[in-house]
Design an enzyme around this catalytic site. Structure first.
Site, short mmCIF file in Angstrom:
data_model
loop_
_atom_site.label_atom_id
_atom_site.label_comp_id
_atom_site.label_asym_id
_atom_site.label_seq_id
_atom_site.Cartn_x
_atom_site.Cartn_y
_atom_site.Cartn_z
N ASP A 40 0.85 -1.18 0.00
CA ASP A 40 0.00 0.00 0.00
C ASP A 40 0.89 1.25 0.00
OD1 ASP A 40 -2.99 0.48 1.11
OD2 ASP A 40 -1.66 2.03 1.89
N MET A 97 -8.40 10.69 7.78
CA MET A 97 -8.85 11.21 6.47
C MET A 97 -9.65 12.50 6.63
SD MET A 97 -9.92 7.55 4.77
CE MET A 97 -10.20 6.61 6.26
N LYS A 137 -3.32 3.26 -3.02
CA LYS A 137 -4.74 3.62 -3.02
C LYS A 137 -4.98 4.97 -2.37
CE LYS A 137 -8.14 1.10 -2.69
NZ LYS A 137 -8.47 1.41 -4.07
#
Ligand code: SAH
Length: 271
Positions: A36, A169, A57
């Site tokens: 990742d 996030m 991603k």
């Protein structure tokens, strides 16, 4: 042919010396690494025998489609490979592990998890504060600023929990989320932002909820960054606006120099 399997492996927030000993051992057994882009690419040095495939991603960036990653894992494992899917932080925290475990189970592929240090813990360590200081809060809530369908969590309900909010996030939506929280919490509520927590590039800032959005923009914080909100943040050791120097951001660097030797000896002992 030996049976294949998939390990969802937590790479921690970045510094190699925040990997667990178990992670180091499993990396030494991997045939293929699917890495990742939040994970430190240097992790591949702990798996010199493995083929490495980058499957980034990152939000807003070009990324490998999730379905492709799931199919690739199943296909490689069915051919007998030990596939190690390397995820930043802890694999079970906002890492699509739920979707991947479901896909692997549907395909009959065995799957194991190796835990690691999630960004909120690395951020709190850097700030020198506890996420759960009981003088200030009843616990900690790990929350994303946006769900898979793009919807926001119920910030009003979260503000009422009396817990430290560890917001993943959240940077892109910091203006709207702080505006909603300010409907329920005082502008003086302590708040912090930590970018690249747990790495030598770590940047941290302690401020107030009322100033958080303006301060992170003014300081040019970028992803990945985590936001912490709540009374417990007021205990942070670096009470200045950018505590980088106050707490010695270079410490992980010094530690990282010894990590390869340590990992080698762990793997040797386990063998
Ligand atoms: N599984 C990861 C989280 C993945 S979601 C973990 O346990 O940490 C991605 C979000 O995590 C980022 O948008 C950011 O909010 C946070 N994050 C991941 N790594 C980070 C780091 N090193 N420093 C600060 N925040 C980080």
């Amino acid at each position: 042919m030996k049976p294949g399997k998939v390990t969802l492996l937590s790479a921690g927030p970045g510094a190699l010396d925040l990997l667990t000993l178990r992670a180091a051992r499993v990396l030494g057994e991997a045939d293929v690494l699917l890495v990742d882009d939040l994970a430190n690419p240097e992790i591949a040095t702990l798996a010199p025998q493995a083929r490495v495939i980058a499957v980034g991603k990152r939000g807003g960036c070009r990324s490998t489609p999730q379905v492709f990653i799931e199919r690739l894992m199943c296909r490689l494992a069915r051919r007998g490979a030990h596939v190690v899917r390397v995820k930043g932080g802890d694999a079970l925290m906002f890492g699509r592990a739920g979707e991947e475990m479901a896909a692997l189970r549907r395909a009959g592929v065995p799957v194991e998890i190796v835990n690691g240090v999630s960004a909120a813990f690395a951020a709190a360590a850097g700030l020198g504060m506890s996420l759960t200081h009981r003088d200030h809060c009843a616990g900690v809530t790990f929350v994303t600023a946006h769900r898979q369908d793009g919807s926001a969590p119920n910030w009003s309900a979260l503000a009422a929990t009396g817990t430290t909010l560890a917001i993943y996030m959240g940077l892109q939506r910091v203006e709207t989320l702080t505006a909603t929280l300010l409907g329920h919490l005082s502008p003086a509520t302590p708040a912090a932002a930590v970018q690249w927590a747990g790495t030598p590039q770590e940047r941290r800032m302690v401020t107030s909820l009322g100033r958080l959005a303006a301060d992170v923009r003014a300081a040019g914080f970028t992803s990945p960054a985590i936001l912490l909100v709540g009374g417990a943040v007021g205990e942070a050791a670096c009470a200045d606006r950018d505590g980088r120097d106050a707490l010695g951001a270079a410490a992980p660097d010094r530690l990282a120099s010894g990590v390869m030797a340590m990992a080698d000896s762990v793997i040797a002992q386990a063998a």
